[in-house]
Design an enzyme around this catalytic site. Sequence first.
Site, PDB file in Angstrom:
ATOM      1  N   HIS A 191      -0.842   3.873   5.731  1.00 52.61           N
ATOM      2  CA  HIS A 191      -1.024   2.575   5.084  1.00 52.61           C
ATOM      3  C   HIS A 191      -2.363   2.593   4.344  1.00 52.61           C
ATOM      4  O   HIS A 191      -3.408   2.811   4.957  1.00 52.61           O
ATOM      5  CB  HIS A 191      -1.023   1.500   6.184  1.00 52.61           C
ATOM      6  CG  HIS A 191      -1.101   0.101   5.684  1.00 52.61           C
ATOM      7  ND1 HIS A 191       0.014  -0.700   5.558  1.00 52.61           N
ATOM      8  CD2 HIS A 191      -2.148  -0.642   5.283  1.00 52.61           C
ATOM      9  CE1 HIS A 191      -0.349  -1.882   5.095  1.00 52.61           C
ATOM     10  NE2 HIS A 191      -1.664  -1.869   4.926  1.00 52.61           N
TER      11      HIS A 191
ATOM     12  N   HIS B 256      -6.741  -4.413  12.910  1.00 52.47           N
ATOM     13  CA  HIS B 256      -8.073  -4.036  12.453  1.00 52.47           C
ATOM     14  C   HIS B 256      -9.128  -5.087  12.765  1.00 52.47           C
ATOM     15  O   HIS B 256      -8.818  -6.244  13.055  1.00 52.47           O
ATOM     16  CB  HIS B 256      -8.071  -3.722  10.951  1.00 52.47           C
ATOM     17  CG  HIS B 256      -7.557  -4.844  10.088  1.00 52.47           C
ATOM     18  ND1 HIS B 256      -6.250  -5.239  10.070  1.00 52.47           N
ATOM     19  CD2 HIS B 256      -8.188  -5.637   9.202  1.00 52.47           C
ATOM     20  CE1 HIS B 256      -6.092  -6.223   9.217  1.00 52.47           C
ATOM     21  NE2 HIS B 256      -7.244  -6.497   8.678  1.00 52.47           N
TER      22      HIS B 256
ATOM     23  N   GLU C 260     -12.045 -12.260   5.744  1.00 52.29           N
ATOM     24  CA  GLU C 260     -10.758 -12.250   5.031  1.00 52.29           C
ATOM     25  C   GLU C 260     -10.151 -13.651   5.038  1.00 52.29           C
ATOM     26  O   GLU C 260      -9.678 -14.127   6.068  1.00 52.29           O
ATOM     27  CB  GLU C 260      -9.783 -11.295   5.717  1.00 52.29           C
ATOM     28  CG  GLU C 260     -10.229  -9.850   5.721  1.00 52.29           C
ATOM     29  CD  GLU C 260      -9.182  -8.934   6.352  1.00 52.29           C
ATOM     30  OE1 GLU C 260      -8.005  -9.330   6.452  1.00 52.29           O
ATOM     31  OE2 GLU C 260      -9.559  -7.828   6.764  1.00 52.29           O
TER      32      GLU C 260
ATOM     33  N   HIS D 217      -9.700 -14.848   8.815  1.00 52.43           N
ATOM     34  CA  HIS D 217     -10.035 -13.870   9.838  1.00 52.43           C
ATOM     35  C   HIS D 217     -11.478 -13.479   9.590  1.00 52.43           C
ATOM     36  O   HIS D 217     -11.798 -12.807   8.613  1.00 52.43           O
ATOM     37  CB  HIS D 217      -9.074 -12.675   9.780  1.00 52.43           C
ATOM     38  CG  HIS D 217      -7.652 -13.087  10.054  1.00 52.43           C
ATOM     39  ND1 HIS D 217      -6.623 -12.865   9.179  1.00 52.43           N
ATOM     40  CD2 HIS D 217      -7.120 -13.745  11.105  1.00 52.43           C
ATOM     41  CE1 HIS D 217      -5.497 -13.369   9.688  1.00 52.43           C
ATOM     42  NE2 HIS D 217      -5.779 -13.905  10.853  1.00 52.43           N
TER      43      HIS D 217
ATOM     44  N   HIS E   7      -7.431  -8.814  14.129  1.00 48.57           N
ATOM     45  CA  HIS E   7      -6.170  -9.399  13.671  1.00 48.57           C
ATOM     46  C   HIS E   7      -5.227  -8.290  13.247  1.00 48.57           C
ATOM     47  O   HIS E   7      -5.585  -7.121  13.243  1.00 48.57           O
ATOM     48  CB  HIS E   7      -6.394 -10.428  12.563  1.00 48.57           C
ATOM     49  CG  HIS E   7      -7.049  -9.879  11.328  1.00 48.57           C
ATOM     50  ND1 HIS E   7      -8.390  -9.606  11.260  1.00 48.57           N
ATOM     51  CD2 HIS E   7      -6.539  -9.546  10.124  1.00 48.57           C
ATOM     52  CE1 HIS E   7      -8.685  -9.136  10.065  1.00 48.57           C
ATOM     53  NE2 HIS E   7      -7.579  -9.077   9.352  1.00 48.57           N
TER      54      HIS E   7
HETATM   55  O1  OMD Z   1      -5.264  -8.831   7.413  1.00 50.48           O
HETATM   56  C1  OMD Z   1      -4.451  -8.833   6.509  1.00 50.48           C
HETATM   57  O2  OMD Z   1      -3.278  -9.200   6.640  1.00 50.48           O
HETATM   58  C2  OMD Z   1      -4.875  -8.240   5.166  1.00 50.48           C
HETATM   59  C3  OMD Z   1      -4.770  -6.782   5.190  1.00 50.48           C
HETATM   60  C4  OMD Z   1      -3.653  -6.157   4.719  1.00 50.48           C
HETATM   61  C5  OMD Z   1      -3.521  -4.801   4.780  1.00 50.48           C
HETATM   62  O3  OMD Z   1      -2.426  -4.216   4.301  1.00 50.48           O
HETATM   63  C6  OMD Z   1      -4.516  -4.039   5.362  1.00 50.48           C
HETATM   64  C7  OMD Z   1      -5.675  -4.659   5.843  1.00 50.48           C
HETATM   65  C8  OMD Z   1      -5.796  -6.024   5.751  1.00 50.48           C
HETATM   66  O4  OMD Z   1      -6.905  -6.656   6.161  1.00 50.48           O
HETATM   67 FE   FE2 Z   2      -7.104  -8.104   7.551  1.00 42.72          FE
END
Ligand code: OMD
Ligand code: FE2
Length: 437
Positions: free
Chosen positions: A290, A333, A339, A363, A369
């Site tokens: 990813h 993560h 975010e 976040h 999250h």
């Molecule tokens: O947190 C989230 O949904 C946003 C996000 C999307 C992603 O594909 C990778 C990291 C990220 O923070």
């Molecule tokens: Fe994120």
Amino acid sequence: MGSVWFILQYMSGFGNEHVSEDPRCPGALPEGQNNPQVCPYGLYAEQLSGSAFTCPRPTNKRSWLYRILPSVCHKPFKPLEEGHLTHNWDEVEPDPNQVTVPERAPGPARRTGLHTLCGAGEPRGRNGIAVHIFVCNTSMINRCLYNSDGDFLIVPQQGKLLITTEFGKMLVEPNEICVIQQGMRFSVEVFGETRGYILEVYGAHFELPDLGPIGANGLANPRDFLVPVAWYEDRQVPGGYTVISKYQGKLFAAQQDFSPFNVVAWHGNYTPYKYHLEKFMVINSVAFDHADPSIFTVLTAKSTRPGVAVADFVIFPPRWGVADNTFRPPYYHRNCMSEFMGLIKGHYEAKEEGFQPGGASLHSMMTPHGPDADCFEKASKAKLEPERVAEGTMAFMFESSLSLAVTKWGLQTSNQLDKNYYKCWEPLKSHFNPNCK
Ligand SMILES: O=C(O)Cc1cc(O)ccc1O
Ligand SMILES: [Fe+2]
């Protein structure tokens, strides 16, 4: 006499030097100089500076406006009621918890105006951001606004915005965004219930991100950014025209007797612009794993630290998911950035429910999250065929290197529905088995 004549037309290119004359006054732009002793058609010349005079060429921004009367013809500014607009980041105690905001945040009775959800930093120090929700069902009549503090990146979520600016008119619909930069006067006409998100940045302008090894093309291409063409009205407003300035986080109003949209011609590289998010050329993993969401950055407002943004505007557009042997949704993560996410339409891939168009989530810095439990279970078992991801969806993120504080309004709004957000991760169970790899 006033005139309602206009055509919606745009010039293309990001940050270009443009020239534009209202076709009713050909030759309105002075030839070969900015300040002739007398301008064509008896216009006044006025410079709008978007950077220090001395900025290096790549970041030097200014436009010359040729107008019927200069902007300085107004009565003194007086304070105006701010409603839920604020840059006071100490209204509530810090709270690192994951926050969601319902899609129908309660608006005030008049249902107009800006409601600040979160932010950090300070307009006076020229470093910071604020995230606002706008809700309105009433057009601005004989009123315009300009932001002395910074730039507005506007993300309509419901309803079209017909925005009249000193540079001309732009129609901005959901799935498009526009940027109105510091100091530019604008007035918004709406056609019913209208709402959306605003990212305000103090002290930096938005740029296209560098492309590095991607090469010369891709992500948001410069030619897809659209700039309005000159349009003027010579309209006296005996009852008074109100010019509102957002200045040091507060609102002030000044009266004048005429429409400020009296620019007959302009030239320069400091303009408002719009962009359709469908034009984004998506780049992503075509083998495995990813990729970080920075790959989806549309615009960035850089800080002075190399590679670190005050704020990035990132989208999660419809695309193909093809990665093999990969957990395809966002990974779990913890991030050193904040975010803030919003949803224009559709269904965000990491949340099975609870995140509706018009809603939002925050976040905060280092707060964990990731996908909710349903999403994890499904994506861990899914057959990995090429599939369309986020069809009919447009989610976005304002990602900031600043640690964002939630306002009182933001806290009240988020508390309405979702004290239970954390529960979406509660069903995650251990799959650990030391005897089975
Ligand atoms: O947190 C989230 O949904 C946003 C996000 C999307 C992603 O594909 C990778 C990291 C990220 O923070
Ligand atoms: Fe994120």
